[in-house]
Every structure is written in structure tokens, then in C-alpha cells.
Design an enzyme around this catalytic site. Structure first.
Site, PDB file in Angstrom:
ATOM      1  N   CYS A   1       0.840  -1.203   0.000  1.00 59.22           N
ATOM      2  CA  CYS A   1       0.000   0.000   0.000  1.00 59.22           C
ATOM      3  C   CYS A   1       0.876   1.256   0.000  1.00 59.22           C
ATOM      4  CB  CYS A   1      -0.969  -0.027   1.178  1.00 59.22           C
ATOM      5  SG  CYS A   1      -2.323   1.161   1.011  1.00 59.22           S
TER       6      CYS A   1
ATOM      7  N   HIS B   1      -3.420  -5.152   0.261  1.00 59.07           N
ATOM      8  CA  HIS B   1      -2.930  -5.661   1.550  1.00 59.07           C
ATOM      9  C   HIS B   1      -2.976  -7.191   1.553  1.00 59.07           C
ATOM     10  CE1 HIS B   1      -2.713  -1.907   3.983  1.00 59.07           C
ATOM     11  NE2 HIS B   1      -3.563  -1.473   3.061  1.00 59.07           N
TER      12      HIS B   1
ATOM     13  N   GLU C   1      -1.718  -9.227   3.568  1.00 55.68           N
ATOM     14  CA  GLU C   1      -1.810  -9.797   4.921  1.00 55.68           C
ATOM     15  C   GLU C   1      -3.245 -10.111   5.325  1.00 55.68           C
ATOM     16  OE1 GLU C   1      -1.575  -5.244   5.699  1.00 55.68           O
ATOM     17  OE2 GLU C   1      -0.976  -6.692   4.165  1.00 55.68           O
TER      18      GLU C   1
END
Length: 535
Positions: A385, A509, A511
Site C-alpha cells: 500500500c 494488503h 496480509e
């Protein structure tokens, strides 16, 4: 339909989310379809604008809702995809009710806490109970037979009282035989080793004021409660002694389900709710054990950020790195590097680096310096990001000689703003947040190979800015390849550098899509490249 309702009455932040997630994972391992629901009493509309120091990271769901970080635990522990319907922030609930009143939905009636707010809480919980749960790995969605409800904060607070009252009425509506109430509370332990239970007793007493009584008490602390402590809690809190359980601090939160299982929580829930095991599937629990296990080899991954690690600001990223490490068979040691106060030595002791997402100008010079060091010294790097955007800025400055390359987020005007506000498909500037799951089209290269050669992936975004494609074309002549685009190919989402062991930036993202049984391929690629460098 059965409901497990988790709350606490002493202090917040002691692990209600982990206990809720663990209960869900254990019931799922016994063949049940489980979903989650959380009530957050705070008056914010959602978690999107809350400071990480106040509330930990903002977790993004696929449908675009910005939620409490506990939703990350729910999804990771149970391998499911949740939506904004699984969440009640107090501010959004009040907003929705007032909006309905303004639209005339209540036909001129006087709005009151009871019945209007309380009945709406009950309606939303029951709506989630009727909604099929989607598995993260795909497959047919299934209607749940157990809902795990977590009440945030502590029982007895002003903010929580409305929702505790709603849970009391909820028990009346669905029947006591269908509800199990679980307390997660902290045992104070003196230096002498004496365990003090007065806080737990007062929390249970506050709960009884609403006509409710806990069925299970889980005692958090450094050690498990001893027999005398269990007996005292049982007598004072009107809970069977065998249902007073301990959950001490463990090396990994992913060991919590097995610890609770060993101490009989599933059998206790079966007795209280009249549940029968529908089968046994321990695959996810075995993976939890693998994630919590220590390995012989290790790798040091630096996270360069401006938020202090003790405030859970990067929880999903840390979990994702641990999952990938367990998959490869190495321990991932996190090296926290403050982007405002750093030295070159901090970068040099890392085998790999992550530049995470974030907002605001504070600390960006340190992040850019970390990116330059990683690029010039062959250190594996993943920019996420804002980290992706700063990587582009660093390369434009130091490869293309654009010394004034910058982002519109930090500098509203300039000749070389290589990162700008998002524009729509017609080129109209749109300053709204792009948040939630979106498709990413992949081109041939390392990233596509890591994803297994698929043409399109779906990833979760949360950003207002994008790389200006026309400003960065010069990087193509220096080994930088743009290999991921938004649907239609108009917005750059991914870059990689050919001559580097692993230098990758992504606008999304990854994650948020990492799971214990499905580590994210990009993060696994980073950990693998870092491990190779460490040898």
C-alpha cells in the site's frame, strides 16, 4: 441454533477475541458450521478512523467494511469470510436507527432504547444466524448451527449496558437452553503468588444485575488458577467448578484452542447447549500447532513503520509472516524499525524488509531510506500500500533522477507527483477510499509465478491514492516491470524488479488474505528469499 456469548467484566484487552476465535475453531473441528458476531459499544461509526494506538489495526473485510482487529482472528482461526453484517459498532447502530426514523420507518413512534435499539440488536444477531457462511477457500456456503457472539468492552460500563440488556432479552427470546455465556476475565496475582478473584466476582455480580449468569469462566493471567481459586470463583460466581478454566499467557495465540480443548471447554459447551459432535477434523488444529512450534532455523524480517509494535498496529502482517515461516519451516523473528528514529545498522541486521501500509507524512523519509538500502544492497523487500507508493517514489528519485518525485498525499502540487488521488474510469478525480476486495489482473513474471500462474486474483485494498502510470513509464527501461493491474488494466497494482532477488510492491494488503493453512504467496515469497539470503 446455538449461541455462545463471550464477554468480560474486569478489564478489556485480555483476549476475548482469541477465546471467541478458539471456541469457533474447536466447534468447527467437531463438525459444526460456525459464524461470528461482534458488538462494539463505542460510538464510532466503524473502526476506519480509529487510531491504531487506541484500537489496534483496522481490519478490512472483503465487502469493504473496516472492522475491529478481532475480525482478523475470526477469519484466520476459522477459515471463513465475514461481512459487515457480522459487526455492530455502536455508532453505526444508532446512525441506522435514526436514519430509519427520519425516513418514517417507525411511523411516528417515540424511539426508545427498549424496544427499538434492543430489538434491533436481537434482529441483527438472528439475521447472521440465518446467513450462509462462506469458506475462505471457496466451496458451497453453509448455514451455521452455532453463532459465537462477542461483546466488546466490559460489562458494567455505560456503553455496554444497553447491549448487555439486549443479550438478556435475547436469551429470553431464543431460550436459555440455546445460550452459553462465557466470561473472560483477568486474575490479579500478587508477588507472593496469591491469586485475587475480587475483580472476577464483581464482574459476575454486574452480569447478574441484568438477569444473566455465566456458564463458563475463563481466567486469564500469568498462570492457571489453582484449586482454591477455582473453588472460590465457583462459589462466588455460581459457576460449576469444572467450568472454571484457566488460560495463561502462551508462546503463540494459535496454541490457545488446543489448551482450552485439553481443559474441557468443548465438553462443557456440549453439556450446556446439548450439542453432539458431528465428526472430527483436526487438520486446522494441527496447523495451529505447527504455527506455534519453534523451528531450528530462523530469519529476521524488518517491519519499518511509525506505530509502536505493542499497540497491535500490524497484527495481520505479523501473523502472515508467521504463517509463511511455518510453511517453509523457519522461525520468523520480527525486527521492529521505527521509521522516525533509525540507523543504517537497523537495516543491516535484517534478512528481509516489509514497508507496511499507513496514512500521513510522519516517518516517510525513514521508509524511503529503508527502500533505497534494500534495493541497492539486494535485500528482499515487500512494499504494501503506502510502502508500494513510496517504493515507486524512491525509484523515480534515485533511478530516474526525479528529485522532486512525491505523492499528492503529502504535497498538493508539484511537477512530478508520481502518486496522486484515485481517478475513476473516466479520469475524474475521486478522493473516496477504495476499500474491500477487488480483482487484480496479473502479467507474466515472478509475482504471477508465486500465485501459481493464475490470470486474476482477488485482494483487499484500502487506499485513496494510486501510482500515476504516465509518470513512471521511464522505470520500464531500468528493469522495473508492472505486472499487476486493476480490472481493465488502467491502474497499476503491482511492480517487481528483474535484477533483484525479491523487490516487489503491491497496492493491496496481502496480509488480510493470509491464513494458517493458506499462507499468502507473496509473503511466502518474501520469507523464502530472505531465508536464502540469510544462509
Amino acid at each position: 441454533m446455538k449461541y455462545v456469548i463471550v464477554s468480560g467484566g474486569v478489564i478489556s484487552g485480555v483476549g476475548k477475541g482469541i477465546v471467541s476465535s478458539s471456541i469457533g475453531a474447536l466447534l468447527k473441528s467437531r463438525g459444526h458450521v460456525v459464524t461470528h458476531f461482534k458488538i462494539d459499544p463505542y460510538l464510532n461509526y466503524n473502526a476506519g478512523r480509529m487510531h491504531p494506538y487506541e484500537h489496534g489495526e483496522v481490519y478490512v473485510l472483503d465487502d469493504g467494511h473496516e472492522c475491529d482487529m478481532d475480525f482478523g482472528n475470526y477469519e484466520r482461526f476459522n477459515g471463513i469470510k465475514l461481512s459487515g453484517a457480522n459487526s455492530i459498532p455502536g455508532g453505526r447502530l444508532l446512525h441506522d436507527i435514526v436514519k430509519c426514523e427520519r425516513e418514517g420507518s417507525f411511523l411516528g413512534k417515540t424511539l426508545q432504547i427498549n424496544p427499538h435499539i434492543i430489538d434491533e440488536v436481537i434482529r441483527r444477531i438472528r439475521a447472521v444466524a440465518d446467513t450462509p457462511v462462506e469458506s475462505f477457500g471457496g466451496g458451497q456456503a453453509a448455514v451455521p448451527d452455532v453463532v459465537v457472539v462477542e461483546l466488546g468492552g466490559t460489562v458494567g460500563e455505560y456503553e455496554s449496558s444497553i447491549y448487555t440488556e439486549a443479550l438478556a432479552k435475547f436469551q429470553y427470546v431464543v431460550g436459555k437452553a440455546n445460550c452459553a455465556f462465557v466470561s473472560v476475565d483477568y486474575i490479579v496475582e500478587l508477588e507472593t503468588g496469591e491469586q485475587k478473584t475480587k475483580g472476577i466476582q464483581m464482574g459476575c455480580r454486574n452480569f447478574r444485575r441484568f438477569g444473566l449468569n455465566y456458564d463458563i469462566v475463563i481466567c486469564r493471567g500469568r498462570r492457571e488458577p489453582n484449586m482454591e481459586t477455582r473453588r472460590k470463583i465457583s462459589t462466588s460466581c455460581w459457576v460449576k467448578e469444572e467450568n472454571v478454566l484457566g488460560l495463561p499467557n502462551l508462546e503463540s495465540v494459535y496454541l490457545a484452542p488446543m489448551f482450552l480443548e485439553k481443559h474441557g471447554i468443548v465438553e462443557a459447551l456440549n453439556r450446556i447447549l446439548g450439542l453432539d459432535d458431528k465428526g472430527m477434523d483436526r487438520r486446522m488444529l494441527d496447523i495451529f500447532s505447527m504455527v506455534g512450534r519453534r523451528h531450528r532455523d530462523g530469519v529476521r524480517i524488518g517491519i519499518v513503520g511509525k506505530y509502536a509494535p505493542e499497540f497491535d498496529s500490524y497484527t495481520s502482517l505479523v501473523n502472515a509472516l508467521k504463517f509463511s515461516g511455518a510453511h517453509i519451516g523457519v522461525n520468523v523473528e520480527i525486527v521492529w524499525i521505527n521509521s522516525e528514529s533509525y540507523s543504517v545498522c537497523d537495516f543491516e541486521r535484517c534478512d528481509g524488509v516489509v514497508i507496511p501500509g499507513g496514512f500521513g507524512a510522519r516517518g516517510i523519509s525513514g521508509k524511503i531510506e529503508a527502500i533505497r538500502h534494500a534495493r541497492e544492497n539486494g535485500v528482499p523487500l515487500l512494499g504494501i500500500c503506502l510502502g508500494y507508493q513510496l517504493s515507486v517514489i524512491e525509484m523515480c528519485r534515485n533511478i530516474l533522477g526525479m528529485s522532486d518525485a512525491f505523492s499528492e498525499e503529502f504535497q498538493p502540487s508539484g511537477k512530478n507527483l508520481v502518486v496522486r488521488f484515485i481517478s475513476d474510469e473516466n479520469g475524474v478525480v475521486d478522493k473516496r477510499l477504495r476499500v474491500g476486495g477487488y480483482g487484480v489482473e496479473l502479467r507474466d513474471g515472478l509475482v504471477k509465478k508465486l500465485y501459481g500462474g493464475v490470470e486474476t486474483v482477488r485482494e483487499r485494498h484500502r487506499h485513496r491514492f494510486e501510482v500515476a502510470q504516465e509518470k513512471v513509464r521511464g522505470l520500464l527501461q531500468h528493469g522495473v516491470r508492472f505486472v499487476g493491474f486493476s480490472s481493465g488494466g488502467k491502474k497499476i497494482n503491482v511492480f517487481e524488479v528483474e535484477s533483484h532477488p525479491f523487490f516487489v510492491g503491491v497496492q493491496f494488503h496481502p496480509e488480510f488474505n493470509a491464513r494458517p493453512d493458506r499462507p499468502h504467496p507473496l509473503i511466502t515469497g518474501l520469507v523464502s528469499a530472505s531465508y536464502e539470503r540469510s544462509k
